[in-house]
Scaffold this active site. Structure first.
Site, PDB file in Angstrom:
ATOM      1  N   CYS A  17      14.963  25.241   8.951  1.00 40.64           N
ATOM      2  CA  CYS A  17      13.830  25.103   9.870  1.00 40.64           C
ATOM      3  C   CYS A  17      13.608  26.454  10.533  1.00 40.64           C
ATOM      4  CB  CYS A  17      14.187  24.042  10.911  1.00 40.64           C
ATOM      5  SG  CYS A  17      12.979  23.852  12.238  1.00 40.64           S
ATOM      6  N   CYS A  49       7.233  28.067   7.660  1.00 41.25           N
ATOM      7  CA  CYS A  49       7.643  26.741   8.131  1.00 41.25           C
ATOM      8  C   CYS A  49       7.980  25.941   6.884  1.00 41.25           C
ATOM      9  CB  CYS A  49       6.522  26.069   8.906  1.00 41.25           C
ATOM     10  SG  CYS A  49       6.860  24.333   9.275  1.00 41.25           S
TER      11      CYS A  49
HETATM   12  N1  DGL Z   1      10.255  22.727   9.281  1.00 42.61           N
HETATM   13  C1  DGL Z   1      10.148  23.284  10.604  1.00 42.61           C
HETATM   14  C2  DGL Z   1       9.992  24.796  10.521  1.00 42.61           C
HETATM   15  O1  DGL Z   1      10.323  25.374   9.504  1.00 42.61           O
HETATM   16  C3  DGL Z   1       9.080  22.538  11.318  1.00 42.61           C
HETATM   17  C4  DGL Z   1       9.219  22.521  12.719  1.00 42.61           C
HETATM   18  C5  DGL Z   1       8.649  21.422  13.508  1.00 42.61           C
HETATM   19  O2  DGL Z   1       9.330  20.412  13.641  1.00 42.61           O
HETATM   20  O3  DGL Z   1       7.597  21.652  14.116  1.00 42.61           O
HETATM   21  O4  DGL Z   1       9.562  25.439  11.456  1.00 42.61           O
END
Ligand code: DGL
Length: 272
Positions: A71, A190
């Site tokens: 993440c 993301c």
């Molecule tokens: N997959 C997360 C990232 O890479 C998403 C974050 C979220 O929960 O907004 O930032």
């Protein structure tokens, strides 16, 4: 069992897990998605740090010697504090790695115009982590970050394929190209965003490379384990993957199957 742990606020980290398993299928893996509290991207530094630390501790309790924060938001807001302040007290022999650095490292050999775009959550963009990491490695590259507040919600709510998604994707691509028309490469900063790839391709002008992270993170991890054989030896090699979510497991299974292209059976846990 001493598996590699992969953590994300929700489903996004599955795009990372998928590539890591493709490259290193021999290891055991545990995935933890904090779906009950996703998205993280609009939360404060303190809250993202607190939630991420809880998840890391839980993955350590499950026996993981190594945890990947799959993440960007958690990598941007919590990784450094956990590495520097928490890990020495919890267990200095374990490791927590993120996804920002391995992505920043590849951009130097991809962009010719030296103008690069980043799509990411508001939290990641506000942290300026990509700007700082890229500036350290490639000071000649100009970075333009665009926050995409709706994109994670589109993915978490299965709307990434819907006509509604077109509006939000097109809007952010227009914002980026208005901010810097010379961009020739865009990082999907993301881990949820690869699910929007078809739409992003549809609206992105030809000649601009779209860069998802999974493959780069997987290769960087492989390289890390080659350099840290003590860690490599600690990871169990049963070739299994287990899944945990803080929300409904049935819902997780359905979405995770789409992300991973294979059946998934998750168990529910609560954090902390
Ligand atoms: N997959 C997360 C990232 O890479 C998403 C974050 C979220 O929960 O907004 O930032």
């Amino acid at each position: 069992m001493s598996p590699i742990g992969v953590f994300d606020s929700g489903y996004g980290g599955l795009t990372i897990l998928r590539q890591i398993r493709r490259l290193m299928p021999q290891y055991d893996y545990v995935y933890l998605g904090d779906n009950a509290r996703a998205p993280y991207g609009t939360r404060s530094f303190e809250v993202v740090y607190e939630f991420t630390l809880q998840a890391v501790r839980r993955l350590f309790d499950m026996g993981c010697p190594l945890v990947i924060l799959g993440c960007n938001t958690a990598s941007a807001k919590a990784l450094r504090s956990i590495q520097q302040n928490d890990l020495p007290g919890i267990d200095p022999t374990r490791r927590v790695l993120g996804v920002v650095r391995p992505t920043a490292e590849v951009i130097g050999s991809i962009s010719k115009s030296r103008h690069v775009g980043i799509f990411a959550t508001p939290g990641t963009i506000r942290s300026r982590t990509y700007d700082l990491e890229i500036a350290k490695l490639f000071p000649d590259i100009k970075v333009t970050g665009i926050a995409c507040p709706m994109w994670v919600s589109l993915v978490e709510n299965h709307e990434y394929d819907s006509p509604g998604a077109d509006y939000f994707v097109q809007k952010r691509i227009d914002d980026l190209l208005t901010a810097d028309p010379d961009i020739d490469a865009v990082i999907l900063g993301c881990t949820h965003y690869p699910l929007l790839m078809d739409k992003i391709r549809m609206y992105m002008p030809d000649g601009i490379e779209i860069i998802p992270q999974g493959g780069y993170v997987a290769h960087s991890l492989k390289d890390y384990l080659m350099r840290h054989t003590d860690m490599k030896r600690r990871i169990s090699t049963g070739g299994t993957a287990s899944f945990f979510t803080t929300e409904y497991p049935e819902q997780f299974d359905e979405s995770a199957a789409i992300f991973l292209d294979e059946p998934v059976e998750a168990r529910r846990i609560t954090l902390p």
